[in-house]
Each structure stands twice: as structure tokens, then as C-alpha cells.
Design a protein around this motif. Structure first.
Motif, PDB file in Angstrom:
ATOM      1  N   LYS A   1       0.882   8.509  -6.700  1.00 20.27           N
ATOM      2  CA  LYS A   1       0.892   9.597  -6.675  1.00 20.27           C
ATOM      3  C   LYS A   1       1.843  10.309  -7.545  1.00 20.27           C
ATOM      4  O   LYS A   1       1.510  11.766  -8.689  1.00 20.27           O
ATOM      5  N   ARG A   2       3.318   9.738  -8.552  1.00 19.18           N
ATOM      6  CA  ARG A   2       3.938   9.591  -9.403  1.00 19.18           C
ATOM      7  C   ARG A   2       3.177  10.298 -11.110  1.00 19.18           C
ATOM      8  O   ARG A   2       3.161  10.543 -11.682  1.00 19.18           O
TER       9      ARG A   2
ATOM     10  N   THR B   1       0.916  -0.552  -0.251  1.00 19.98           N
ATOM     11  CA  THR B   1      -0.148   0.344   0.340  1.00 19.98           C
ATOM     12  C   THR B   1       0.570   0.916  -0.201  1.00 19.98           C
ATOM     13  O   THR B   1       0.696   2.095  -0.683  1.00 19.98           O
ATOM     14  N   GLU B   2       1.636   0.948   1.455  1.00 24.14           N
ATOM     15  CA  GLU B   2       2.210   2.644   0.839  1.00 24.14           C
ATOM     16  C   GLU B   2       3.569   2.804   0.196  1.00 24.14           C
ATOM     17  O   GLU B   2       3.486   3.543  -1.303  1.00 24.14           O
ATOM     18  N   LYS B   3       3.872   1.786  -0.803  1.00 25.27           N
ATOM     19  CA  LYS B   3       4.845   1.771  -2.588  1.00 25.27           C
ATOM     20  C   LYS B   3       3.593   1.979  -3.704  1.00 25.27           C
ATOM     21  O   LYS B   3       4.365   2.912  -4.492  1.00 25.27           O
ATOM     22  N   ALA B   4       2.496   1.731  -3.277  1.00 27.42           N
ATOM     23  CA  ALA B   4       1.509   1.381  -4.751  1.00 27.42           C
ATOM     24  C   ALA B   4       1.113   3.501  -4.591  1.00 27.42           C
ATOM     25  O   ALA B   4       0.806   4.121  -5.422  1.00 27.42           O
ATOM     26  N   ALA B   5       1.184   4.148  -3.164  1.00 28.57           N
ATOM     27  CA  ALA B   5       0.637   5.392  -2.882  1.00 28.57           C
ATOM     28  C   ALA B   5       1.685   6.380  -3.475  1.00 28.57           C
ATOM     29  O   ALA B   5       1.400   7.091  -4.258  1.00 28.57           O
TER      30      ALA B   5
ATOM     31  N   GLY C   1      -6.477   5.914  -5.614  1.00 26.59           N
ATOM     32  CA  GLY C   1      -7.683   4.798  -5.760  1.00 26.59           C
ATOM     33  C   GLY C   1      -7.891   4.578  -3.757  1.00 26.59           C
ATOM     34  O   GLY C   1      -7.552   4.883  -3.208  1.00 26.59           O
ATOM     35  N   ILE C   2      -8.753   3.228  -4.052  1.00 25.83           N
ATOM     36  CA  ILE C   2      -8.623   2.469  -2.287  1.00 25.83           C
ATOM     37  C   ILE C   2      -7.994   0.782  -2.421  1.00 25.83           C
ATOM     38  O   ILE C   2      -9.005   0.508  -3.770  1.00 25.83           O
TER      39      ILE C   2
END
Length: 107
Positions: free
Chosen positions: A32-33, A24-28, A38-39
Motif C-alpha cells: 500500500k505504501r 501477508t500482513e507485512k506485504a499488504a 496483488g494476490i
């Protein structure tokens, strides 16, 4: 053109809560980049995710998700053009499954 894409899948049994937190952290950061929002909802091994953003970026990300060996049974539920993101404050946020179902029916 912006789209919203929703899918479900099943994590493989060896995926831990720590793995999901790291994902989840890496996806965030990635999202953003790439102007994707999303959720994500996880209940046991079941996953439901809604992605929003530029069509090409979301489609490329979804292709990567389909190849990801941490889960299987990826099923696209819906894809549709949108005027603006609903989750624009979130690169990726994790919520309970009931929240994602509620959001999906209010879109």
C-alpha cells in the motif's frame, strides 16, 4: 507505467502457516505504501503471486522476492504493461490457488 507480474515459487519446509500470515500482513502494508496491489495463493509449499503497480516498484519488489531465503525456485511466469490495476482494493490478499488461476485466465 504500470505492470502486472506473475510468478511461482516453493516455500522451504520450515515455513509455517503463521509465517505466511505474518508475511501477508507485512506485504499488504508495504505494498500500500508503494502503490503495489496483488494476490497471493499458497497450496502446501507452492506459491503463486500476481503483483501490479508502477514498473520500478514492482521490479524492485520482485528482485527482493527472488533473494528471499524463505523460498526457492522463483519463476517469473508473465510480466506485461497494464492500463489499471485489477486488484486495486488489495495491498495484498491471500486466496486459494484455484482463485488465482481463474483470475489469471480472466485478465
Amino acid at each position: 507505467m504500470l505492470i502486472r507480474l506473475a510468478y511461482t515459487s516453493t516455500f522451504k519446509p520450515h515455513i509455517t502457516e503463521a509465517d505466511i500470515g505474518e508475511l501477508t500482513e507485512k506485504a499488504a502494508d508495504f505494498n500500500k505504501r508503494n502503490h503495489i496491489t496483488g494476490i497471493l495463493a499458497v497450496e502446501g509449499e507452492r506459491v503463486c503471486q500476481i503483483l501490479e503497480g508502477p514498473k520500478e516498484a514492482v521490479e524492485k519488489l520482485f528482485e527482493s522476492i527472488q533473494r528471499d531465503q524463505r523460498h526457492f525456485g522463483v519463476v517469473e511466469l508473465d510480466v506485461a504493461p497494464i492500463d489499471k490495476p485489477r486488484f486495486e482494493a488489495w495491498g495484498m490478499v491471500r486466496r486459494p490457488m484455484v482463485d488465482i488461476v481463474t483470475l489469471a485466465f480472466s485478465l
